[in-house]
Every structure is written in C-alpha cells, then in structure tokens.
Scaffold this motif. Structure first.
Motif, PDB file in Angstrom:
ATOM      1  N   TYR A  65       0.833  -1.197   0.000  1.00  0.00           N
ATOM      2  CA  TYR A  65       0.000   0.000   0.000  1.00  0.00           C
ATOM      3  C   TYR A  65       0.873   1.255   0.000  1.00  0.00           C
ATOM      4  CZ  TYR A  65      -3.296  -3.463   1.922  1.00  0.00           C
ATOM      5  OH  TYR A  65      -4.058  -4.580   2.150  1.00  0.00           O
ATOM      6  N   PRO A  66       0.456   2.305  -0.735  1.00  0.00           N
ATOM      7  CA  PRO A  66       1.223   3.557  -0.735  1.00  0.00           C
ATOM      8  C   PRO A  66       1.075   4.330   0.578  1.00  0.00           C
ATOM      9  CG  PRO A  66      -0.772   3.804  -2.027  1.00  0.00           C
ATOM     10  CD  PRO A  66      -0.690   2.349  -1.652  1.00  0.00           C
ATOM     11  N   VAL A  67      -0.026   4.079   1.292  1.00  0.00           N
ATOM     12  CA  VAL A  67      -0.267   4.685   2.614  1.00  0.00           C
ATOM     13  C   VAL A  67      -0.862   3.582   3.501  1.00  0.00           C
ATOM     14  CG1 VAL A  67      -0.622   7.034   1.790  1.00  0.00           C
ATOM     15  CG2 VAL A  67      -2.574   5.461   1.893  1.00  0.00           C
ATOM     16  N   PRO A  68      -0.759   3.707   4.819  1.00  0.00           N
ATOM     17  CA  PRO A  68      -1.346   2.681   5.691  1.00  0.00           C
ATOM     18  C   PRO A  68      -2.852   2.545   5.486  1.00  0.00           C
ATOM     19  CG  PRO A  68       0.167   4.093   6.911  1.00  0.00           C
ATOM     20  CD  PRO A  68      -0.034   4.740   5.580  1.00  0.00           C
ATOM     21  N   ALA A  69      -3.346   1.316   5.582  1.00  0.00           N
ATOM     22  CA  ALA A  69      -4.781   1.072   5.484  1.00  0.00           C
ATOM     23  C   ALA A  69      -5.439   1.472   6.805  1.00  0.00           C
ATOM     24  CB  ALA A  69      -5.040  -0.402   5.180  1.00  0.00           C
ATOM     25  N   THR A  70      -6.756   1.312   6.885  1.00  0.00           N
ATOM     26  CA  THR A  70      -7.473   1.715   8.101  1.00  0.00           C
ATOM     27  C   THR A  70      -6.996   0.934   9.322  1.00  0.00           C
ATOM     28  OG1 THR A  70      -9.209   0.155   7.440  1.00  0.00           O
ATOM     29  CG2 THR A  70      -9.544   2.473   6.894  1.00  0.00           C
ATOM     30  N   ASN A  71      -6.518  -0.290   9.114  1.00  0.00           N
ATOM     31  CA  ASN A  71      -6.015  -1.095  10.228  1.00  0.00           C
ATOM     32  C   ASN A  71      -4.511  -0.904  10.424  1.00  0.00           C
ATOM     33  OD1 ASN A  71      -5.048  -2.363   7.989  1.00  0.00           O
ATOM     34  ND2 ASN A  71      -6.030  -4.343   8.393  1.00  0.00           N
ATOM     35  N   ARG A  72      -3.951   0.134   9.784  1.00  0.00           N
ATOM     36  CA  ARG A  72      -2.537   0.501   9.877  1.00  0.00           C
ATOM     37  C   ARG A  72      -1.610  -0.449   9.129  1.00  0.00           C
ATOM     38  NH1 ARG A  72      -2.928   5.220  10.124  1.00  0.00           N
ATOM     39  NH2 ARG A  72      -0.699   5.362  10.605  1.00  0.00           N
ATOM     40  N   GLU A  73      -2.139  -1.435   8.440  1.00  0.00           N
ATOM     41  CA  GLU A  73      -1.291  -2.352   7.667  1.00  0.00           C
ATOM     42  C   GLU A  73      -0.711  -1.622   6.463  1.00  0.00           C
ATOM     43  OE1 GLU A  73      -3.734  -5.643   6.617  1.00  0.00           O
ATOM     44  OE2 GLU A  73      -3.468  -6.678   8.530  1.00  0.00           O
ATOM     45  N   ARG A  74       0.483  -2.043   6.029  1.00  0.00           N
ATOM     46  CA  ARG A  74       1.126  -1.443   4.877  1.00  0.00           C
ATOM     47  C   ARG A  74       1.073  -2.352   3.645  1.00  0.00           C
ATOM     48  NH1 ARG A  74       4.146   3.096   4.881  1.00  0.00           N
ATOM     49  NH2 ARG A  74       3.781   2.781   2.665  1.00  0.00           N
ATOM     50  N   GLY A  75       0.358  -3.463   3.758  1.00  0.00           N
ATOM     51  CA  GLY A  75       0.246  -4.355   2.617  1.00  0.00           C
ATOM     52  C   GLY A  75      -0.444  -5.647   2.987  1.00  0.00           C
ATOM     53  N   ALA A  76      -0.554  -6.538   2.002  1.00  0.00           N
ATOM     54  CA  ALA A  76      -1.175  -7.843   2.220  1.00  0.00           C
ATOM     55  C   ALA A  76      -0.426  -8.875   1.411  1.00  0.00           C
ATOM     56  CB  ALA A  76      -2.646  -7.808   1.804  1.00  0.00           C
ATOM     57  N   ILE A  77      -0.319 -10.099   1.951  1.00  0.00           N
ATOM     58  CA  ILE A  77       0.373 -11.163   1.229  1.00  0.00           C
ATOM     59  C   ILE A  77      -0.616 -12.221   0.771  1.00  0.00           C
ATOM     60  CG2 ILE A  77       2.476 -10.764   2.556  1.00  0.00           C
ATOM     61  CD1 ILE A  77       1.938 -13.443   3.953  1.00  0.00           C
ATOM     62  N   SER A  78      -0.186 -13.005  -0.185  1.00  0.00           N
ATOM     63  CA  SER A  78      -1.030 -14.050  -0.763  1.00  0.00           C
ATOM     64  C   SER A  78      -0.971 -15.328   0.077  1.00  0.00           C
ATOM     65  CB  SER A  78      -0.552 -14.352  -2.184  1.00  0.00           C
ATOM     66  OG  SER A  78      -1.112 -15.548  -2.672  1.00  0.00           O
ATOM     67  N   GLU A  79      -2.037 -16.064   0.021  1.00  0.00           N
ATOM     68  CA  GLU A  79      -2.083 -17.387   0.649  1.00  0.00           C
ATOM     69  C   GLU A  79      -0.967 -18.273   0.106  1.00  0.00           C
ATOM     70  OE1 GLU A  79      -3.632 -20.689   2.878  1.00  0.00           O
ATOM     71  OE2 GLU A  79      -4.071 -18.536   3.004  1.00  0.00           O
ATOM     72  N   LEU A  80      -0.574 -18.025  -1.158  1.00  0.00           N
ATOM     73  CA  LEU A  80       0.447 -18.854  -1.811  1.00  0.00           C
ATOM     74  C   LEU A  80       1.845 -18.622  -1.254  1.00  0.00           C
ATOM     75  CD1 LEU A  80      -0.746 -18.345  -5.495  1.00  0.00           C
ATOM     76  CD2 LEU A  80      -1.279 -20.256  -3.971  1.00  0.00           C
ATOM     77  N   ALA A  81       2.038 -17.517  -0.505  1.00  0.00           N
ATOM     78  CA  ALA A  81       3.379 -17.190  -0.016  1.00  0.00           C
ATOM     79  C   ALA A  81       3.445 -17.086   1.501  1.00  0.00           C
ATOM     80  CB  ALA A  81       3.842 -15.877  -0.648  1.00  0.00           C
ATOM     81  N   LYS A  82       2.410 -17.534   2.193  1.00  0.00           N
ATOM     82  CA  LYS A  82       2.391 -17.364   3.646  1.00  0.00           C
ATOM     83  C   LYS A  82       3.433 -18.247   4.326  1.00  0.00           C
ATOM     84  CE  LYS A  82      -1.085 -20.898   4.823  1.00  0.00           C
ATOM     85  NZ  LYS A  82      -2.414 -21.129   5.412  1.00  0.00           N
ATOM     86  N   CYS A  83       3.911 -17.778   5.469  1.00  0.00           N
ATOM     87  CA  CYS A  83       4.896 -18.533   6.246  1.00  0.00           C
ATOM     88  C   CYS A  83       4.199 -19.606   7.070  1.00  0.00           C
ATOM     89  CB  CYS A  83       5.666 -17.593   7.172  1.00  0.00           C
ATOM     90  SG  CYS A  83       6.708 -16.409   6.311  1.00  0.00           S
ATOM     91  N   GLU A  84       4.858 -20.749   7.178  1.00  0.00           N
ATOM     92  CA  GLU A  84       4.347 -21.857   7.985  1.00  0.00           C
ATOM     93  C   GLU A  84       5.263 -22.023   9.198  1.00  0.00           C
ATOM     94  OE1 GLU A  84       1.652 -23.214   6.864  1.00  0.00           O
ATOM     95  OE2 GLU A  84       1.643 -22.895   4.687  1.00  0.00           O
ATOM     96  N   SER A  85       4.844 -22.874  10.135  1.00  0.00           N
ATOM     97  CA  SER A  85       5.693 -23.146  11.300  1.00  0.00           C
ATOM     98  C   SER A  85       6.963 -23.874  10.881  1.00  0.00           C
ATOM     99  CB  SER A  85       4.924 -23.996  12.321  1.00  0.00           C
ATOM    100  OG  SER A  85       4.517 -25.230  11.734  1.00  0.00           O
ATOM    101  N   THR A  86       6.910 -24.522   9.683  1.00  0.00           N
ATOM    102  CA  THR A  86       8.073 -25.278   9.195  1.00  0.00           C
ATOM    103  C   THR A  86       8.958 -24.452   8.249  1.00  0.00           C
ATOM    104  OG1 THR A  86       6.679 -26.152   7.420  1.00  0.00           O
ATOM    105  CG2 THR A  86       6.912 -27.495   9.413  1.00  0.00           C
ATOM    106  N   SER A  87       8.570 -23.194   7.984  1.00  0.00           N
ATOM    107  CA  SER A  87       9.337 -22.357   7.049  1.00  0.00           C
ATOM    108  C   SER A  87      10.745 -22.097   7.594  1.00  0.00           C
ATOM    109  CB  SER A  87       8.623 -21.028   6.813  1.00  0.00           C
ATOM    110  OG  SER A  87       7.363 -21.229   6.206  1.00  0.00           O
TER     111      SER A  87
END
Length: 446
Positions: free
Chosen positions: A415-437
């Motif tokens: 995101y170019p500016v923080p979202a309403t929840n202050r997040e600066r972006g979002a990641i895809s389900e395809l790239a999420k970290c696992e406990s085994t990462s």
C-alpha cells in the motif's frame, strides 16, 4: 578416448573463439582451482589466448581454500597469465544462503574487472552437467518452454565454451594433459539445491532412468522450437503494430495467450505482468471500436477490424526486477526494504516464505486485471477491489505496488499509505509462512 576428447575440446574452443571474437580479444577468466576451470585455463594456454585469471578465495575451507588459491596462482604464472586473487570474509554471509552470496560477490568482481581491463567477455567453465541442473531447476520452479533454453555458450557477456562437454569428458582431458586441480569437498554437501540435484537426484535418476540427461538436454531445442513457432503464428495475425482481429479470432483458444505473451515480451514488458492480466487481455477481441485495454505501458485499442498496439508515453509505469542475490543482501527501493534471510523474523511489516517464491521477483505498479489470492481464501480477489475494501483513498490507489514471481503470480500488495487497520500491505495465501518455514522474505517500510 582421452586423446580424442582432448582434440575435440581444443577444436571446439578454437572455433568458439573464432566465431564470437576478434583474434586479439582479451578475456576475464574465472578459475576456482577445480578440474573444470583448470582445464579451461590450460586450454587458453594451449591456444595462446590472452586473459586475466581471476580467483575468489571465500575462506570457507580455511587451509584448503588457501591451497586452491596457491594452485591457481602457481599455474597462472607457469602458463604466462596475469592473475588476480580476491579474498573474502565468509562471516559477511551470515544469515544468508552462502552459495547465492558467493555467486553474487564472484560475478560482481568479474564484471568490475571486465570493465577495468576492457575485456571482451567473462569466461566460465560451465559444462553439460551444469546445464542439466540449470534446466531442472527451471522446470521445478514451473518455468514455461521459452525458459528451457538454459545457458547459452555466448550471451553477450558470458562465454561458456565447455557447455557441450560433460564432467567425465573434462576429467579425461585433465588426465590426458596432466592438468593439476583441486577437489572442493563442500560440493558433497546436499543442503543446497544444485548440490542436491547433483549428489542425490541425478545419481538416483541414473539408476532408474538411464539416458535421462540426454532427454533434459533436448529441452532447449524444444524451447527454441516453441518460441519460433509462436513467433511465426504471431507474424501471421499481426502487421507492424496491429493485430488482425479476423485472423486472431480464428486461432485455437490455447494459442491466443501465447501470442499475446509474445507480443508483450517483444514490447519489453517481460516479467512485468501477471497471469491475471494476461487472462484478462484475452478478452481484447471483444472490445468495442474506440475502446482500449492497458497492460503496463502498452495500450491495446480497437480500430475497426484491428487492435492497435501503442506505448503509453504518458503513463508512469514502474517495474523493478529483484534477483535472489539482490534480496540476500537487502534491497532498498524508495523506502521499501526487501531482505531474504534464513532467520525467522521477529518484526517485519510483511513476511513471506521465500522458498515458495518463483525468483527473480518483480515489483511494479498494479494494473487492471491483477488479482491476488488473499490469506485464508481459496479464490482470487482483484487488486482494485482489495484496495477499495482496505479503504485506500482513491487518489492513492494507482500508486500501490504488487510483488510478482517470474511466472506472473502476485505474492503481495504494497500500500502507498497505511490502510485503516494501519497495515502497509497484504500477502497471498500462496506465499504465507508456515511453522516449518526456514527461509523468509521480509518487507519493511520507512
């Protein structure tokens, strides 16, 4: 056999030099001290070809690394070559993939010395077995036929004259000419992808499917055939910068995306568009006259029975390619920092599982048709809808960026500016970290 292979290798190198370079050409020759590069060094000596010999001592194997350096320097002196040895501190690679770090450092030195010395090319001792490993890695990462062409003997920067010969040929050459060389025991460590393919995968395949390497080495020709075929088909449905809609509509549906991809790549957009954009672009044959579709800086406009292609010079399209080597050392881009690490990050605005990504990555403006599979969702969501849902102001939406893989998959939105929840972006389900990462790509904003 040793004598015949010796003559064959020498003749092949001589022809390669004649085909690609002037007789007085000067080279930067990378020599590690192993059998491949020592054979190449001796071949250059036999042909009286001038070169600057470059050896990089990573200090990873203590006294053994020093002995590698001593051998290269000694033989370079004996065979009348100028030699430059560079010593690095392996501690600088802590927290990174050592092989990727070492490769990045090595080629940076090669390129710097090439510029400094005015050399025509960087010469490396890649051989046929290296080619097999390169193509396999591309296949495992899901690359299409055009990427199956592997390494080229001469690509305008790197000259690889041993690509037509396998390891057995090179060892036979060294034995027949009494060429001294060193053996790097760390190559037996299968923790790295290339070493695993060489030490584990290839050996098992040799037992299970004899001749499999020959089949892999046939793939570059298939890649060339595929690209030539698509080029021919594209020529039949286009004229200058226009697509003949009648001819294009008659193509089998399976060929249309390939033709469009070829056109995008020809306009210099390779790696800067997503699968979603390409899928949406297949609807262009149904455009109404006067209407347009855009992919990056390329505009497709319907004019009667044609689709006219034109670069949008007004649009400010941003696209930056990021290699795995760049990310290893930390890559900063206009206040956005991407870093690949093997340590699980405690704090990061966004973090992705680096092993799930198709490298190299591209960070670019989002475009109409781009879509991402959000965390926890099975389906995809358009980037435009996602930004609306996150209440990103309209005048900021166009400045959002997406992080894509080499296959066009979108892994994250920035995101170019923080979202309403202050997040600066979002990641895809395809790239999420696992406990085994065990390998991570962090993204932070300043």
């Amino acid at each position: 056999m040793a004598k015949s292979i010796s003559k064959k290798i020498q003749k092949h190198l001589s022809k390669g030099l004649t085909d690609h370079f002037e007789p007085d050409a000067f080279f930067v020759l990378g020599v590690s001290g192993g059998p491949d590069s020592m054979a190449l060094l001796y071949l250059f000596h036999l042909l009286k070809q001038e070169a600057l010999v470059v050896h990089v001592n990573y200090g990873k194997r203590s006294k053994q690394s020093d002995k590698d350096q001593e051998l290269v320097e000694q033989m370079a002196f004996q065979w009348d070559f100028e030699c430059c040895s560079i010593r690095l501190n392996p501690k600088e690679a802590e927290g990174e993939n050592f092989q990727n770090w070492a490769r990045k450092q090595r080629y940076q030195f090669f390129r710097d010395l090439k510029r400094y010395s005015g050399a025509e090319a960087i010469v490396t001792a890649h051989h046929q077995d290296d080619q097999v490993e390169t193509i396999l890695q591309k296949l495992f990462r899901g690359s299409g036929p055009s990427a199956w062409q592997g390494m080229k003997e001469w690509d305008g920067e790197l000259f690889r004259p041993l690509l037509s010969f396998n390891k057995e040929d090179i060892l036979a050459f060294c034995e027949s000419k009494a060429v001294p060389y060193r053996t790097d025991e760390s190559n037996k460590n299968s923790d790295f992808a290339r070493n695993f393919i060489r030490n584990e995968f290839a050996r098992n395949m040799d037992d299970l499917l004899p001749g499999w390497k020959k089949n892999i080495l046939n793939l570059p020709e298939q890649g060339k055939l595929f690209e030539a075929s698509i080029s021919k088909i594209t020529d039949q449905v286009t004229k200058k910068n226009s697509i003949n809609l009648k001819k294009y509509a008659q193509l089998p549906e399976i060929l249309k995306p390939a033709v469009l991809k070829y056109l995008l790549d020809q306009f210099g957009l390779e790696g800067s568009y997503s699968k979603g954009q390409l899928e949406e672009l297949t609807e262009l044959e149904f455009l109404q006259p006067g209407k347009s579709m855009e992919v990056g800086t390329l505009v497709f406009t319907r004019e009667r029975d044609e689709i006219h292609l034109q670069k949008n010079k007004i649009a400010e399209h941003f696209s930056q390619r990021i290699s795995e080597e760049h990310a290893q050392g930390g890559y900063n881009l206009n206040g956005i920092t991407l870093k690949k690490t093997n340590k699980r990050p405690e704090k990061a605005a966004l973090r992705l599982d680096a092993s799930k990504l198709s490298w190299p990555l591209t960070i670019r403006n989002w475009s109409t048709g781009d879509a991402l599979q959000p965390l926890g969702m099975d389906g995809h969501q358009k980037i435009s809808d996602h930004l609306t849902n996150r209440k990103i102001p309209s005048h900021f939406k166009e400045k959002a960026l997406v992080l894509c893989g080499s296959d066009g998959t979108i892994y994250a939105i920035l995101y170019p500016v923080p979202a309403t929840n202050r997040e600066r972006g979002a990641i895809s389900e395809l790239a999420k970290c696992e406990s085994t990462s065990t390998s991570f790509l962090t993204i932070n904003f300043s």
